[in-house]
Design a protein around this motif. Sequence first.
Motif, short mmCIF file in Angstrom:
data_model
loop_
_atom_site.label_atom_id
_atom_site.label_comp_id
_atom_site.label_asym_id
_atom_site.label_seq_id
_atom_site.Cartn_x
_atom_site.Cartn_y
_atom_site.Cartn_z
N MET A 1 16.29 -19.83 -33.18
CA MET A 1 14.97 -21.23 -32.56
C MET A 1 13.82 -20.35 -33.73
N THR A 2 13.25 -21.81 -34.45
CA THR A 2 12.34 -20.68 -35.19
C THR A 2 11.11 -20.44 -34.53
N ALA A 3 10.05 -19.55 -34.93
CA ALA A 3 9.12 -19.26 -34.82
C ALA A 3 7.77 -20.71 -35.01
N LYS A 4 6.80 -21.38 -34.34
CA LYS A 4 5.90 -22.20 -34.62
C LYS A 4 4.96 -21.72 -35.28
N ARG A 5 4.30 -22.40 -36.11
CA ARG A 5 3.73 -21.93 -36.81
C ARG A 5 2.78 -22.50 -36.76
N ASN A 6 1.46 -21.14 -36.51
CA ASN A 6 -0.12 -21.43 -35.94
C ASN A 6 -0.48 -21.90 -37.44
N ARG A 7 -0.87 -23.61 -36.84
CA ARG A 7 -1.89 -24.04 -37.54
C ARG A 7 -3.47 -24.44 -37.20
N ARG A 8 -4.13 -24.37 -38.32
CA ARG A 8 -5.63 -24.33 -38.33
C ARG A 8 -6.31 -25.07 -39.14
N LYS A 9 -7.95 -25.85 -38.70
CA LYS A 9 -7.78 -27.17 -38.94
C LYS A 9 -8.69 -26.01 -40.21
N GLN A 10 -8.83 -26.21 -41.89
CA GLN A 10 -9.96 -25.24 -42.48
C GLN A 10 -11.07 -26.28 -42.41
N THR A 11 -12.10 -25.81 -42.24
CA THR A 11 -13.56 -26.09 -42.06
C THR A 11 -14.39 -26.03 -43.56
N GLN A 12 -14.18 -24.96 -43.69
CA GLN A 12 -15.05 -24.76 -45.67
C GLN A 12 -13.46 -24.94 -46.70
N SER A 13 -13.68 -25.55 -47.58
CA SER A 13 -12.94 -25.18 -48.84
C SER A 13 -12.33 -24.51 -49.54
N LEU A 14 -11.14 -24.09 -50.02
CA LEU A 14 -10.98 -22.89 -50.85
C LEU A 14 -11.79 -22.60 -51.25
N GLN A 15 -12.64 -22.86 -52.45
CA GLN A 15 -13.62 -21.90 -53.23
C GLN A 15 -14.47 -21.46 -52.40
N GLU A 16 -15.75 -22.16 -51.03
CA GLU A 16 -16.32 -21.21 -50.50
C GLU A 16 -15.34 -20.22 -49.52
N ARG A 17 -14.12 -20.29 -49.55
CA ARG A 17 -13.33 -19.20 -48.60
C ARG A 17 -13.31 -17.76 -49.38
N LEU A 18 -13.03 -18.25 -50.79
CA LEU A 18 -12.63 -17.20 -51.45
C LEU A 18 -14.16 -16.85 -51.89
N THR A 19 -15.29 -17.12 -51.78
CA THR A 19 -16.70 -16.68 -52.14
C THR A 19 -17.07 -16.34 -50.80
N ALA A 20 -17.17 -16.47 -50.38
CA ALA A 20 -17.63 -15.75 -48.67
C ALA A 20 -16.82 -14.70 -48.84
N PHE A 21 -15.72 -14.82 -49.26
CA PHE A 21 -15.25 -13.31 -49.00
C PHE A 21 -14.96 -12.21 -50.36
N ALA A 22 -15.82 -12.57 -51.33
CA ALA A 22 -15.80 -11.90 -52.00
C ALA A 22 -17.44 -11.44 -51.84
#
Length: 72
Positions: A1-22
């Motif tokens: 049996m395969t493991a269930k993927r942990n999915r979650r809704k992103q509240t920020q865009s990719l660019q926002e997340r990348l900029t915040a991490f940087a």
Amino acid sequence: MTAKRNRRKQTQSLQERLTAFAENARERARTLPPGREREMLLQRAKQNEMTSSLTDWLTAPVSTRRGHSSNG
């Protein structure tokens, strides 16, 4: 049996997340003494900024991209 993927809704865009991490990585790097950990944080920050820039460029209309020629 395969493991269930942990999915979650992103509240920020990719660019926002990348900029915040940087920004967070650069902030943490400022508090560290010179060394491997600091250099790794700065490298990751630079990579995330570059990825954000590339994503912006790729999602921009073709006519606004730098270096684009309409003659082929």
